[in-house]
Motif scaffolding. Structure first.
Motif, mmCIF file in Angstrom:
data_model
loop_
_atom_site.group_PDB
_atom_site.id
_atom_site.type_symbol
_atom_site.label_atom_id
_atom_site.label_comp_id
_atom_site.label_asym_id
_atom_site.label_seq_id
_atom_site.Cartn_x
_atom_site.Cartn_y
_atom_site.Cartn_z
ATOM 1 N N PRO A 189 -56.574 52.596 73.974
ATOM 2 C CA PRO A 189 -57.422 51.396 73.973
ATOM 3 C C PRO A 189 -58.830 51.657 74.495
ATOM 4 N N CYS A 190 -58.978 52.641 75.392
ATOM 5 C CA CYS A 190 -60.323 52.969 75.881
ATOM 6 C C CYS A 190 -61.189 53.525 74.755
ATOM 7 N N ASN A 191 -60.625 54.455 73.981
ATOM 8 C CA ASN A 191 -61.372 55.013 72.850
ATOM 9 C C ASN A 191 -61.697 53.938 71.819
ATOM 10 N N THR A 192 -60.748 53.030 71.585
ATOM 11 C CA THR A 192 -60.971 51.967 70.601
ATOM 12 C C THR A 192 -62.056 51.005 71.065
ATOM 13 N N TYR A 210 -65.218 57.959 68.112
ATOM 14 C CA TYR A 210 -64.250 57.429 69.075
ATOM 15 C C TYR A 210 -63.045 56.793 68.378
ATOM 16 N N HIS A 211 -63.257 56.163 67.233
ATOM 17 C CA HIS A 211 -62.112 55.610 66.505
ATOM 18 C C HIS A 211 -61.217 56.732 65.963
ATOM 19 N N GLU A 212 -61.813 57.844 65.593
ATOM 20 C CA GLU A 212 -61.016 58.994 65.157
ATOM 21 C C GLU A 212 -60.242 59.590 66.333
ATOM 22 N N SER A 238 -56.823 50.698 63.772
ATOM 23 C CA SER A 238 -57.816 51.767 63.896
ATOM 24 C C SER A 238 -58.475 52.075 62.556
ATOM 25 N N VAL A 239 -57.663 52.089 61.486
ATOM 26 C CA VAL A 239 -58.234 52.340 60.155
ATOM 27 C C VAL A 239 -59.191 51.210 59.774
#
Length: 678
Positions: A189-192, A210-212, A238-239
């Motif tokens: 969730p942090c990266n998202t 970051y989403h990757e 995410s996609v």
């Protein structure tokens, strides 16, 4: 934009909070004597609440030990899971009180963060305060996983208040502390959220990275045995985030390719809500790619699904997209009708961003009511900017006040230490009186008083420095308010006063009616003074409206109350849409201030406002009048002239003024449109 970021973050937060709540402390294994989780899970919601109430009554009669404190936290968790936030908050506060009494360094921060969760959607400033307290305590005990969670929670609050820069800072800190963690249910969730934040800051390539990274976290979570359906749902989210970025970068074919893969019957059965969002996103990407085949059925099917579920926020986004679709099909009537419905729904659920989006589209489509929608857009935009600025200041104050209290506690600790040392020294001196008699006693007493004086001097210095900072902050706030009053409200008051003065000698009915209009305008100005918190560096109220029309209207309105003949010249016609709003806003305010000064002081017959664009990147404004003029070497600029200079300097522009007594005045402003880097 396709799938709204808010929807994605809602799912994101539910995962993150469920991770936190289920990650209970294992240090108290025998707490099941008071709380039976297996039995609770088998009950219906009403019976769950009664069971939790009975445990709460039982705990009141128990002594304050680790089992009781842990049980209160578990009860708070279960109330939270059945959405009874009031009782969850009560249990969390009780656990916090008992933990403080017992000086329980493990459960004090845990209780603080549980209380923060209860305030998450109702009082975000309170949630931020409790997360901040928990963060500091987790840092002291070197619990970096939970420290990362608190930083994420703070970032989440900042994100929804529109403080994206500060959100990025907090998420960066969280990822720094979590980089050695193996628990990717916290890292994902942090990266998202970082990706969504960077999207808002228009850093699309960094957001994509970051989403990757979030997708890689999902692969690791899959290997760690996380539920398959959870992984699949978050893979879809995410996609969609990545496709969002492709759309913003106008790479619609990439978005279409990825979204088509997601659109399966399995997703439709497993999560109709996600299926509807994927369907709507795919239709939106195809529409933007000018591939209109099956776009309408896809939009209407996604709308039907969310409508049947009663999710008003998602109904709103679908209607705005459908309104855009009708626009592409040149069906203006249906487009306006759909966008009006969207605007009404956005107003109902208080979704300010979509109110602005619908007003912007309506101002472009509805030529008859264009000015009305443009004015509404300005009012809403100014209101949002004020709220966001207040929110920014509010969270900065929370950080400051917390730091200040900690500093005061340190000073008090230092004073107590000196008192303790002084007492010890006094006892020592008394002993030395007996041993060394009178002369040694006088020598030690002198040393003691010197130390005490030094401590007093240090405390006085700290207080003096603190007062200086407070005075500087007050002066800064006074300057900001003075500027806003002068640039905005004073211009309006002067315009109304000139018109009332003109009509004062006339008593016919038409003049009386006009006088009433200006009295009403004074009432509007009174309301504006009450809410004078405009953030003039933000906002995009010129989007979708011809800036030349707004400037012409500003200058044309001067004919009603001044003898000066104003002319507006634009030698080279160019697209104002290519000029950033920050330049347009400040140009508008500079021209507005110059006109006010001419009307008040110049007594000019003619005034020319001229805007030129040279070498594509150079924007030149000149305002020339044939009025009384003044000696620039003798007369110092007033607040209006200072504000014009300040606005020019804030955009790295060049400000020049030429004037002679009896020979008029010329103001010239030059902006390099590439001077600011975002």
């Amino acid at each position: 934009m396709s799938t709204p970021t808010k929807i994605i973050c809602f799912f994101l937060l539910s995962l993150f909070f469920s991770c936190q709540k289920n990650d209970s402390d294992t240090s108290v294994k025998n707490s099941t004597t008071l709380f039976d989780k297996t039995y609770l899970d088998g009950l219906g919601q009403n019976k769950k609440e009664k069971y939790l109430d009975s445990i709460g009554h039982l705990l009141k009669s128990k002594d304050n030990d680790s089992i009781v404190r842990e049980t209160y936290l578990k009860v708070a968790t279960e109330y939270f899971n059945i959405n009874n936030l009031e009782k969850s908050l009560s249990s969390g506060l009780r656990a916090l009180k008992l933990s403080k009494q017992a000086n329980d360094s493990i459960r004090i921060p845990k209780a603080l963060y549980y209380v923060g969760d209860c305030y998450q959607n109702s009082k975000r400033d309170s949630a931020y305060f409790y997360y901040l307290q928990a963060e500091k305590l987790y840092y002291k005990i070197h619990d970096y996983d939970n420290l990362g969670k608190m930083l994420f929670n703070k970032a989440y609050v900042l994100f929804y208040e529109g403080n994206y820069v500060e959100c990025e800072v907090e998420i960066s800190k969280a990822l720094q502390y979590l980089k050695k963690s193996s628990n990717h249910r916290f890292i994902y969730p942090c990266n998202t959220l970082m990706g969504n934040c960077l999207e808002k800051l228009v850093k699309y390539d960094e957001a994509l990275r970051y989403h990757e990274l979030a997708l890689r976290d999902l692969e690791i979570m899959k290997n760690q045995g996380v539920n398959k359906d959870v992984i699949n749902n978050y893979n879809v989210i995410s996609v969609m985030n990545i496709c969002n970025l492709y759309d913003l970068k106008k790479e619609f074919s990439k978005s279409i390719e990825k979204l088509q893969v997601l659109l399966t019957e399995d997703l439709k059965k497993r999560s109709p809500r996600l299926y509807a969002n994927v369907l709507s996103n795919l239709a939106y990407s195809k529409m933007k790619n000018r591939d209109y085949q099956n776009v309408a059925p896809m939009f209407f099917e996604s709308l039907r699904i969310v409508d049947s579920m009663g999710i008003e926020s998602e109904i709103l986004y679908k209607k705005i997209h459908i309104g855009e679709y009708f626009l592409t099909q040149k069906d203006t009537i249906k487009s306006i009708e759909t966008l009006k419905e969207a605007n009404q729904l956005a107003t109902k659920i208080k979704n300010s961003n979509e109110i602005l989006a619908s007003l912007k589209l309506l101002s472009e489509l509805d030529k008859k009511n264009r000015l009305f929608y443009a004015n509404q857009y300005i009012k809403v935009s100014d209101s949002i900017n004020g709220v966001q600025k207040n929110a920014h200041n509010k969270y900065a104050r929370i950080e400051y006040e917390t730091s200040r209290i900690e500093d005061e506690n340190k000073v008090l600790t230092k004073e107590n230490f000196f008192i303790l040392m002084g007492s010890f020294g006094l006892v020592l001196i008394l002993i030395l009186i007996i041993v060394l008699r009178y002369l040694k006693y006088r020598n030690k007493e002198l040393q003691f008083f010197k130390k005490q004086q030094k401590a007093n001097d240090e405390i006085y210095h700290l207080l003096t420095e603190q007062n200086k900072k407070i005075d500087l902050a007050k002066e800064s706030e006074k300057d900001r308010i003075a500027k806003e009053l002068h640039d905005g409200v004073m211009n309006k008051i002067y315009g109304v006063r000139m018109n009332l003065g003109f009509f004062n000698s006339l008593i016919d009915e038409e003049t009386i009616e006009k006088r009433k209009v200006y009295i009403t305008e004074l009432q509007n100005i009174e309301s504006e003074i009450r809410s004078i918190a405009h953030d003039l560096s933000r906002g995009s109220f010129f989007d979708g409206n011809d800036f030349n029309v707004l400037l012409s209207s500003l200058i044309e309105n001067q004919k009603e109350f001044t003898k000066t003949q104003f002319n507006y010249l634009n030698e080279e016609m160019f697209e104002w849409t290519t000029v950033d709003n920050i330049y347009k806003i400040n140009l508008y305010r500079i021209i507005q201030e110059a006109i006010l000064n001419i009307n008040k002081y110049a007594n000019a017959k003619n005034c020319t406002v001229k805007i030129q664009r040279k070498d594509n990147d150079i924007l030149q404004l000149s305002i020339t009048d044939d009025g009384a003029g003044f000696d620039t070497k003798i007369k110092k600029g007033g607040i209006g002239l200072s504000n014009m200079k300040e606005r020019t300097n804030s955009l790295k522009g060049q400000f020049d003024i030429e004037s002679k007594i009896g020979a008029g005045t010329k103001i010239e402003v030059i902006f390099n449109l590439q001077a600011l880097s975002y």
